[in-house]
Design a protein around this motif. Sequence first.
Motif, mmCIF file in Angstrom:
data_model
loop_
_atom_site.group_PDB
_atom_site.id
_atom_site.type_symbol
_atom_site.label_atom_id
_atom_site.label_comp_id
_atom_site.label_asym_id
_atom_site.label_seq_id
_atom_site.Cartn_x
_atom_site.Cartn_y
_atom_site.Cartn_z
ATOM 1 N N LEU A 1 3.988 7.259 -1.730
ATOM 2 C CA LEU A 1 5.574 7.274 -1.465
ATOM 3 C C LEU A 1 5.402 8.360 -0.176
ATOM 4 O O LEU A 1 4.885 9.411 -0.153
ATOM 5 C CB LEU A 1 6.075 7.920 -2.505
ATOM 6 N N THR A 2 5.959 7.529 0.735
ATOM 7 C CA THR A 2 6.314 8.619 1.929
ATOM 8 C C THR A 2 8.097 8.530 2.240
ATOM 9 O O THR A 2 8.965 8.044 1.836
ATOM 10 C CB THR A 2 5.836 8.031 3.169
ATOM 11 N N ALA A 3 8.100 9.866 2.948
ATOM 12 C CA ALA A 3 9.517 10.355 3.383
ATOM 13 C C ALA A 3 9.637 10.284 4.804
ATOM 14 O O ALA A 3 8.843 10.977 5.522
ATOM 15 C CB ALA A 3 10.022 11.565 2.578
ATOM 16 N N ALA B 1 11.437 16.988 2.219
ATOM 17 C CA ALA B 1 10.667 15.586 1.915
ATOM 18 C C ALA B 1 9.538 16.242 0.631
ATOM 19 O O ALA B 1 9.264 15.637 -0.240
ATOM 20 C CB ALA B 1 10.042 15.114 2.995
ATOM 21 N N ASP B 2 9.260 17.631 1.115
ATOM 22 C CA ASP B 2 8.394 18.197 0.261
ATOM 23 C C ASP B 2 9.033 18.445 -1.240
ATOM 24 O O ASP B 2 8.384 18.141 -2.329
ATOM 25 C CB ASP B 2 7.880 19.753 0.642
ATOM 26 N N ARG C 1 1.595 11.091 -1.915
ATOM 27 C CA ARG C 1 2.657 11.538 -1.365
ATOM 28 C C ARG C 1 2.582 11.646 0.263
ATOM 29 O O ARG C 1 1.440 12.539 0.692
ATOM 30 C CB ARG C 1 3.350 12.698 -1.771
ATOM 31 N N GLY C 2 3.351 11.406 1.170
ATOM 32 C CA GLY C 2 3.214 11.832 2.589
ATOM 33 C C GLY C 2 4.540 11.794 3.200
ATOM 34 O O GLY C 2 5.588 11.624 2.590
ATOM 35 N N VAL C 3 4.447 12.211 4.533
ATOM 36 C CA VAL C 3 5.668 12.158 5.429
ATOM 37 C C VAL C 3 5.609 11.276 6.548
ATOM 38 O O VAL C 3 4.348 11.189 7.135
ATOM 39 C CB VAL C 3 6.086 13.694 5.752
ATOM 40 N N SER C 4 6.618 10.770 7.058
ATOM 41 C CA SER C 4 6.505 10.092 8.432
ATOM 42 C C SER C 4 7.504 10.671 9.381
ATOM 43 O O SER C 4 8.658 10.801 9.320
ATOM 44 C CB SER C 4 6.759 8.556 8.093
ATOM 45 N N LEU C 5 6.695 11.234 10.410
ATOM 46 C CA LEU C 5 7.243 12.056 11.426
ATOM 47 C C LEU C 5 7.846 11.320 12.728
ATOM 48 O O LEU C 5 7.029 10.459 12.921
ATOM 49 C CB LEU C 5 6.511 13.299 11.975
ATOM 50 N N HIS D 1 0.834 -1.092 0.137
ATOM 51 C CA HIS D 1 0.170 0.077 0.085
ATOM 52 C C HIS D 1 0.650 1.250 -0.030
ATOM 53 O O HIS D 1 0.469 2.000 -0.646
ATOM 54 C CB HIS D 1 -0.981 -0.162 1.171
ATOM 55 N N SER D 2 1.882 1.273 0.630
ATOM 56 C CA SER D 2 2.769 2.336 0.714
ATOM 57 C C SER D 2 4.173 2.102 0.931
ATOM 58 O O SER D 2 4.688 0.934 1.240
ATOM 59 C CB SER D 2 2.433 3.250 1.885
ATOM 60 N N LEU D 3 5.133 2.931 0.402
ATOM 61 C CA LEU D 3 6.737 2.615 0.385
ATOM 62 C C LEU D 3 7.324 3.795 1.454
ATOM 63 O O LEU D 3 7.248 4.976 1.021
ATOM 64 C CB LEU D 3 7.247 2.746 -0.970
#
Length: 276
Positions: free
Chosen positions: A75-77, A89-90, A101-105, A46-48
């Motif tokens: 895709l997440t960073a 990341a943006d 697109r997303g971020v993982s904090l 589902h996500s990387l």
Amino acid sequence: ITHHKRSGKVLFSDTTLRDGEQMPGATLEPDDKLQIAKALEAAGVHSLDAGFPASSEQDVQAIRMMIGVIKKPVLTALCRTVNSDVDAADRALDGNPDHKRGVSLFCGTSPLHRKHKLEKDQTQVLKIITDSISYAADRFKIVAFSPEDASRTEIDYLCKCYIEAIDCGATTIGFPDTVGVLTPEKAADFVKQIQDKVHNLDQALLAVHFHNDLGLAVANTLACINEGANVVQCTVNGIGERAGNASLEEVAMALALHQDCLLYTSPSPRDQRGSR
């Protein structure tokens, strides 16, 4: 979020390209990462977790190579709770559709992390978390937050961090066993308490991330699926730092072979889930 929760499906988030690369000798070039990402897309993840843009230009290059090529997974960073990390990341994910697109904090929350790593008290750490999530939510529709060393964080404070994170825009909250100390029973109990105490959990997905220091990463992951976790984070062959992570293929096959006792139909509230 509501759709995913009602579907009862377990979503796979693969972190081979980021956490898996922390295994000694597992350094991946951008071309390697793109090839692996294509294989994971074909496998149906589902996500990387595509990389940590603030850490190196190579990670930025690898993510940029995936834009427009890897189309199905999100895709997440990875980002620290630092605005410049979110900005990196943006830039790395620029051009990917908003819903892909997303971020993982992440931010340390345990007493050890607060005292020795961050040198801040509970209130100060919570402000760092909320400020950073608010900043990220202005730039991304998909924002995940994981308290680093969650499994050694006081449960009431942990849940307070989750509540505030969701209120500030987190769409996924993660429960990582950063140093791999949990057993399946204790892991399941954490998930139960999070579900009971995080009153706004209906607004976010619950993800779990286990390390394999005691050889229990897969067992812990399955125990949390059985208690209603929506997202599981794994790596190919379980590679990763120290003893590694939960193995993608082992979790997937366990779910396929034992659907009668491992899959659930409605993750929240717990008393409404299907028989196990």
